[in-house]
Write an enzyme that holds these catalytic residues in place. Structure first.
Site, PDB file in Angstrom:
ATOM      1  N   GLY A  31     -35.606  80.260 -27.245  1.00 26.10           N
ATOM      2  CA  GLY A  31     -35.204  79.884 -28.780  1.00 26.10           C
ATOM      3  C   GLY A  31     -35.662  80.843 -30.011  1.00 26.10           C
ATOM      4  N   PRO A  35     -38.276  90.024 -34.491  1.00 23.58           N
ATOM      5  CG  PRO A  35     -39.287  90.250 -36.591  1.00 23.58           C
ATOM      6  CD  PRO A  35     -39.243  89.433 -35.265  1.00 23.58           C
ATOM      7  N   GLY A  38     -40.988  96.395 -34.910  1.00 24.69           N
ATOM      8  CA  GLY A  38     -42.326  96.054 -35.203  1.00 24.69           C
ATOM      9  C   GLY A  38     -43.123  97.364 -35.486  1.00 24.69           C
ATOM     10  CG  LEU A  39     -46.919  99.336 -37.826  1.00 21.06           C
ATOM     11  CD1 LEU A  39     -45.784 100.355 -38.499  1.00 21.06           C
ATOM     12  CD2 LEU A  39     -47.627  98.781 -38.670  1.00 21.06           C
ATOM     13  N   GLY A  40     -45.951  99.541 -34.270  1.00 19.65           N
ATOM     14  CA  GLY A  40     -47.105  99.825 -33.325  1.00 19.65           C
ATOM     15  C   GLY A  40     -48.572 100.089 -33.960  1.00 19.65           C
ATOM     16  CG  ASP A  65     -47.381  95.989 -29.696  1.00 24.69           C
ATOM     17  OD1 ASP A  65     -47.067  95.135 -29.048  1.00 24.69           O
ATOM     18  OD2 ASP A  65     -47.798  96.853 -29.391  1.00 24.69           O
ATOM     19  CE1 TYR A  70     -52.827  99.273 -27.158  1.00 23.07           C
ATOM     20  CE2 TYR A  70     -51.772  98.339 -29.080  1.00 23.07           C
ATOM     21  CZ  TYR A  70     -51.616  98.857 -27.772  1.00 23.07           C
ATOM     22  OH  TYR A  70     -50.626  98.939 -27.074  1.00 23.07           O
ATOM     23  CE  LYS A  99     -48.800  95.338 -26.188  1.00 18.27           C
ATOM     24  NZ  LYS A  99     -49.436  96.342 -27.131  1.00 18.27           N
ATOM     25  CG  HIS A 132     -52.099  96.097 -22.310  1.00 14.73           C
ATOM     26  ND1 HIS A 132     -52.915  96.159 -23.220  1.00 14.73           N
ATOM     27  CD2 HIS A 132     -51.106  97.163 -22.284  1.00 14.73           C
ATOM     28  CE1 HIS A 132     -52.732  97.386 -23.899  1.00 14.73           C
ATOM     29  NE2 HIS A 132     -51.534  97.750 -23.546  1.00 14.73           N
TER      30      HIS A 132
END
Ligand SMILES: NC(=O)c1ccc[n+]([C@@H]2O[C@H](COP(=O)([O-])OP(=O)(O)OC[C@H]3O[C@@H](n4cnc5c(N)ncnc54)[C@H](OP(=O)(O)O)[C@@H]3O)[C@@H](O)[C@H]2O)c1
Ligand SMILES: *[C@@H]1O[C@H](CO)[C@@H](O)[C@H](O)[C@H]1NC(C)=O
Ligand SMILES: *[C@@H]1O[C@H](CO)[C@@H](O)[C@H](O)[C@H]1NC(C)=O
Length: 326
Positions: A31, A35, A38-40, A65, A70, A99, A132
């Site tokens: 539910g 969007p 998204g911005l990586g 994201d 990272y 992740k 991941h």
């Protein structure tokens, strides 16, 4: 739900709600809405992430994201803190994904990993938490790529299902509003679907016109799993950006090849996370909600498939959960 539409630089900003203007929202199997762009943030350090996200949100991005791996969750968190303090957005206006890294497989470790990510981000919940990779690595060695002397990765002691149970636990604890996986193949997804109390909402994997993955996309959609395309521009691969088929279609719509490659995903109901640290490209990449490809063009682009994969991890090819057949 309260929502707001603001005009900026010729296109709409939106607040992530089902009735928003230009940027498409995709409803997940539980539910919640995500969007469609998204911005990586892969390769951004903390400082770069902080700046890039602030820029992106002001342009209209409402989805970011990141990943523990990272090493930029603190920078992402700083950007959110700045934006919320400046009243540009509220926490529930933006969709944040992180992740669980491979060395945190297992039921308890997965929950701990997400708690650590939340602390890095300065948040009390995530919109989406993903496993991941299906390839768990040996935990507790202080090495995020624990390898044997022959270079092969040492696998985790825990099964994928153990790790998925950890995802369900953290969902039940309210640490993430949705849970899912990344880099899973059909067989792995089927195993999770068979055992799960809470079904994965998302599979995030590499796809772009040279790696269409149509069967995996169809399997996910058939099972109400949303698809998020990573490396949707094949990391700005020159061959992709100069492809004559894409160029022709771009010319017809007065769009760039990058915009056509991204719109193709939208038109086959795939969510995209494109990375850019530059304002012009962030704007270019989100400015794809004012045109639509014809069925014939979607097929033409899908036919550019070469099973041409970019992303892999050295040393996982003999892992029992290695996901890639081609
Ligand atoms: N789950 C996973 O295992 C996994 C793996 C890989 C990636 N991801 C996620 O997916 C995100 C996106 O994938 P990606 O970063 O690998 O690749 P990508 O988004 O396909 O490409 C990013 C590269 O393209 C450039 N670029 C962006 N927009 C452009 C445009 N309109 N025209 C020309 N060049 C453009 C960027 O440079 P500038 O920044 O200089 O603009 C950057 O070098 C990652 O950032 C990460 O969040 C997840
Ligand atoms: C998806 O569902 C369609 C319609 O039922 C079916 O024809 C197709 O084989 C399915 N594809 C996959 C990969 O599950
Ligand atoms: C084509 O796109 C550019 C950049 O978005 C814009 O400035 C220009 O007005 C467009 N041309 C036409 C004919 O629509």
């Amino acid at each position: 739900m309260v929502f707001m539409i603001t005009c900026l630089i010729g296109f709409m900003l939106f607040k992530a709600s089902p009735r928003s203007g230009i940027v498409k929202l995709v409803q997940l199997n539980n539910g919640h809405y995500i969007p469609a762009i998204g911005l990586g943030t892969w390769t951004m350090d903390d400082k770069e992430a902080r700046e890039a996200i602030k820029m992106a949100v002001k342009i209209g991005y409402r989805h970011v994201d990141t990943a523990w791996r990272y090493h930029n969750e603190k920078g992402v968190g700083q950007a959110l803190k700045d934006l919320i303090l400046d009243k540009v957005i509220a926490r529930n206006d933006i969709f944040i994904t992180t992740k669980v890294w491979n060395t945190f497989h297992g039921r308890e470790l997965a929950v701990q990993a997400i708690k650590e990510s939340l602390a890095n981000l300065g948040l009390d919940y995530l919109d989406l938490a993903l496993i991941h990779w299906p390839t768990g690595f040996k935990a507790g060695t202080d090495d995020i790529y624990p390898r044997k002397s022959d270079g092969s990765i040492m696998p985790s002691d825990f099964s994928l299902i153990d790790t998925w149970k950890g995802m369900e636990d953290l969902f039940r604890q309210g640490l993430a509003k949705s849970i899912g996986v990344s880099n899973f193949n059909i067989k792995q997804l089927q195993r999770v679907l068979n055992e799960a109390s809470i079904k994965p909402s998302v599979n995030q994997f590499e796809t772009h016109p040279f790696l269409a993955q149509q069967e995996l996309v169809d399997f996910c959609h058939n099972n109400s799993i949303a698809v998020i395309a990573y490396s949707p521009l094949r990391q700005a691969d020159k061959e992709l950006l100069n492809n004559p088929v894409l160029k022709n279609i771009a010319l017809k719509y007065n769009k760039t090849v990058a915009q056509v490659a991204l719109r193709w995903q939208i038109d086959r109901n795939v969510i995209i996370i494109a990375k850019s640290s530059r304002k012009e490209r962030q704007m270019e990449n989100i400015n794809i909600f004012d045109f639509k490809l014809e069925d014939q063009e979607i097929k033409q682009i899908t036919a550019l498939n070469q099973n041409n994969r970019l992303i892999d991890i050295p040393g996982i090819q003999n892992h029992p959960e290695y996901p890639f057949d081609n």
